[in-house]
Write a protein that holds these residues in place. Structure first.
Motif, short mmCIF file in Angstrom:
data_model
loop_
_atom_site.label_atom_id
_atom_site.label_comp_id
_atom_site.label_asym_id
_atom_site.label_seq_id
_atom_site.Cartn_x
_atom_site.Cartn_y
_atom_site.Cartn_z
N UNK A 195 0.96 -1.53 0.03
CA UNK A 195 -0.10 -0.03 -0.01
C UNK A 195 0.94 1.47 -0.03
N UNK A 196 0.85 1.84 -1.08
CA UNK A 196 1.95 3.13 -1.18
C UNK A 196 1.80 4.11 0.07
N UNK A 197 0.50 4.10 0.60
CA UNK A 197 0.35 4.99 1.88
C UNK A 197 0.91 4.38 3.03
N UNK A 198 0.88 3.17 3.03
CA UNK A 198 1.07 2.32 4.34
C UNK A 198 2.14 1.43 4.17
N UNK A 199 1.88 0.17 4.67
CA UNK A 199 2.76 -1.13 4.66
C UNK A 199 2.22 -2.00 3.74
N UNK A 200 2.96 -3.20 3.52
CA UNK A 200 2.81 -4.31 2.80
C UNK A 200 1.48 -4.97 3.76
N UNK A 201 0.38 -5.45 2.86
CA UNK A 201 -0.79 -6.23 3.61
C UNK A 201 -0.89 -7.10 2.96
N UNK A 202 -1.89 -8.07 3.62
CA UNK A 202 -2.51 -9.39 3.10
C UNK A 202 -3.87 -8.82 2.22
N UNK A 203 -3.95 -8.86 1.14
CA UNK A 203 -5.44 -8.42 0.42
C UNK A 203 -6.24 -9.59 0.07
N UNK A 204 -5.86 -10.86 0.33
CA UNK A 204 -6.71 -12.11 -0.12
C UNK A 204 -6.21 -13.41 0.47
N UNK A 205 -7.06 -14.20 1.10
CA UNK A 205 -6.68 -15.31 1.72
C UNK A 205 -7.40 -16.56 0.75
N UNK A 206 -6.55 -17.41 0.30
CA UNK A 206 -7.24 -18.55 -0.51
C UNK A 206 -7.52 -19.72 0.24
N UNK A 207 -8.65 -20.30 0.29
CA UNK A 207 -8.96 -21.37 1.21
C UNK A 207 -9.64 -22.42 0.43
N UNK A 208 -9.39 -23.70 0.66
CA UNK A 208 -10.14 -24.95 0.07
C UNK A 208 -9.12 -26.01 0.23
N UNK A 209 -7.95 -25.94 0.19
CA UNK A 209 -7.06 -27.25 0.67
C UNK A 209 -7.30 -27.78 2.02
N UNK A 210 -7.15 -28.94 2.17
CA UNK A 210 -7.72 -29.65 3.34
C UNK A 210 -6.64 -29.83 4.42
N UNK A 211 -5.29 -29.59 3.60
CA UNK A 211 -4.16 -29.76 4.72
C UNK A 211 -2.97 -28.75 4.23
N UNK A 212 -1.89 -28.86 4.80
CA UNK A 212 -0.66 -27.97 4.52
C UNK A 212 -0.53 -27.76 3.04
N UNK A 213 -0.50 -26.36 2.73
CA UNK A 213 0.03 -26.27 1.45
C UNK A 213 1.68 -26.09 1.45
N UNK A 214 2.35 -26.89 0.55
CA UNK A 214 3.57 -26.86 0.51
C UNK A 214 4.36 -25.95 -0.50
N UNK A 215 3.41 -25.71 -1.46
CA UNK A 215 3.97 -24.91 -2.68
C UNK A 215 3.15 -24.12 -3.37
N UNK A 216 3.81 -22.85 -3.88
CA UNK A 216 2.63 -22.17 -4.81
C UNK A 216 3.82 -21.72 -6.13
N UNK A 217 2.94 -21.69 -7.49
CA UNK A 217 3.63 -21.11 -8.62
C UNK A 217 2.86 -20.42 -9.30
N UNK A 218 3.22 -19.39 -9.83
CA UNK A 218 2.45 -18.32 -10.60
C UNK A 218 2.67 -18.98 -11.98
N UNK A 219 1.56 -18.79 -12.87
CA UNK A 219 1.80 -19.07 -14.39
C UNK A 219 2.56 -18.25 -14.96
N UNK A 220 3.26 -18.30 -16.19
CA UNK A 220 4.02 -17.15 -16.87
C UNK A 220 3.53 -15.83 -17.02
#
Length: 369
Positions: A195-220
């Protein structure tokens, strides 16, 4: 191809984006660097009927000085700086003493030019942004740190994000924007922005997995995010509307028999492509299998009727699968080579301490998974 590996479990692999170097790290507290050469040209490599010949050689070993396991490594986009994340709670920043812009990979020994402290316990992942101006780290202490990269190996902490309720396993930057994703033992994926006027912040939480999420990867393209979990599924997420905060799961993929530990989404695999091609996603984990998934978009539904909305349908196919990639051992990391001329190269690291390199070139049309 097998490259002689570590004296203990190998945790992570990372390709240098500029030079022909592959890095790996291990519970033996070291980083090993490998140099590779190819006898083929990029045109030959893109041919389905040819198989390029690669040669890998051990280049050097960095002792690191970390007092515990080195869990992750990450290259800066320039290819001149390497970051290490360790269970000793520190992040090492490494550069060669005399870098050679002409491309000589033997231009000097690697030295630690900065040590980033602040995490209270084990660091699990580290990642540079696409511009190289930001570095992210995460830890078992449930935090994600964002660091600003300054000249002369100087780093400034811009934010300590305490949104997760459990161990944070992985961080990954959007390929073109300053959006950060993190995965956690609390079964969620969180997205952050400045946030240019403040600090880094969490804007979304993605839920649905039933256990530990080990890895994330963005599409190119940056239009999708993949997450892999202990629940043995891969979820594909897409922004749901015009608002940055709105995200939805558009696909759940099954196929692994045990936890999925690592994902890597390739930028430009060579060879034939479908219309609407979105790249190849490699997945691996506790079942010792490597799976390669192809993704593409179509503006019509499966029965060829035009869609009522403007958002294309996402499709996928399993185009390659390999069992026992590291024998009976778990595979902890998978990574595509980011260099266009070697984009069909895939590296893995396993509990057997070895680093293995694969050339992936499906020769027949893929079928829907």
């Amino acid at each position: 191809m097998y490259a002689p590996g570590h004296d203990d479990r190998a945790w992570n692999v990372a390709w240098n984006p500029v030079k022909p170097i592959l890095a790996s790290c291990s519970a033996d507290k070291s980083v090993r660097l490998y140099h590779y050469t190819s006898s083929s040209t990029s045109r030959e490599e893109s041919s389905a009927s040819s198989s390029p010949t690669y040669s890998f050689a051990h280049l050097s070993t960095i002792p690191t000085g970390h007092t515990k396991t080195v869990r992750a490594v990450a290259w800066a986009p320039s290819g001149k700086t390497l970051a290490t994340a360790s269970f000793d709670a520190n992040i090492g920043i490494w550069e060669q003493e005399a870098d050679d812009d002409a491309g000589d990979v033997n231009s000097g020994d690697w030295e630690c030019v900065s040590l980033l402290e602040g995490h209270e316990t084990e660091c699990k992942s580290v990642a540079y942004s696409s511009t190289g101006t930001l570095l992210a780290s995460c830890s078992r202490d449930k935090t994600v740190w964002v660091w600003e990269v300054h000249p002369d190996a100087d780093f400034e902490c811009l934010g300590v994000l305490m949104e997760h309720t459990q161990d944070v396993k992985c961080v990954a930057w959007h390929p073109t924007e300053e959006i950060l994703a993190s995965a956690s033992y609390d079964d969620t994926v969180k997205l952050y922005i400045d946030d240019p006027s403040d600090d880094w912040y969490c804007f979304a939480t993605l839920t649905g997995h039933a256990s530990t999420v080990w890895s994330v990867a963005w599409a190119p393209s940056g239009s999708y995010l993949a997450s892999a979990s202990d629940d043995r599924t891969i979820r594909i997420w897409r922004r749901a509307g015009d608002m940055l905060e709105q995200w939805e799961c558009v696909l759940v993929i099954e196929g692994h028999e045990r936890s999925i530990y690592s994902l890597s989404w390739s930028a430009r695999p060579s060879g034939p492509r479908r219309p609407g091609h979105l790249g190849w996603l490699a997945s691996t984990g506790g079942d010792g299998k490597i799976k390669i998934w192809e993704f593409w978009e179509e503006n019509a539904s499966a029965d060829n009727r035009p869609r009522s909305d403007s958002r294309p349908m996402l499709y996928h196919a399993l185009i390659a699968s390999l069992s026992s990639a590291h024998g009976v051992c778990d595979v902890n990391s998978v990574a595509w080579c980011p260099r266009a001329e070697h984009s069909n190269l895939l590296a893995t690291a396993g509990d057997d301490g070895s680093v293995r390199v694969w050339h992936v070139a499906p020769t027949r049309p893929a079928t829907d998974a």
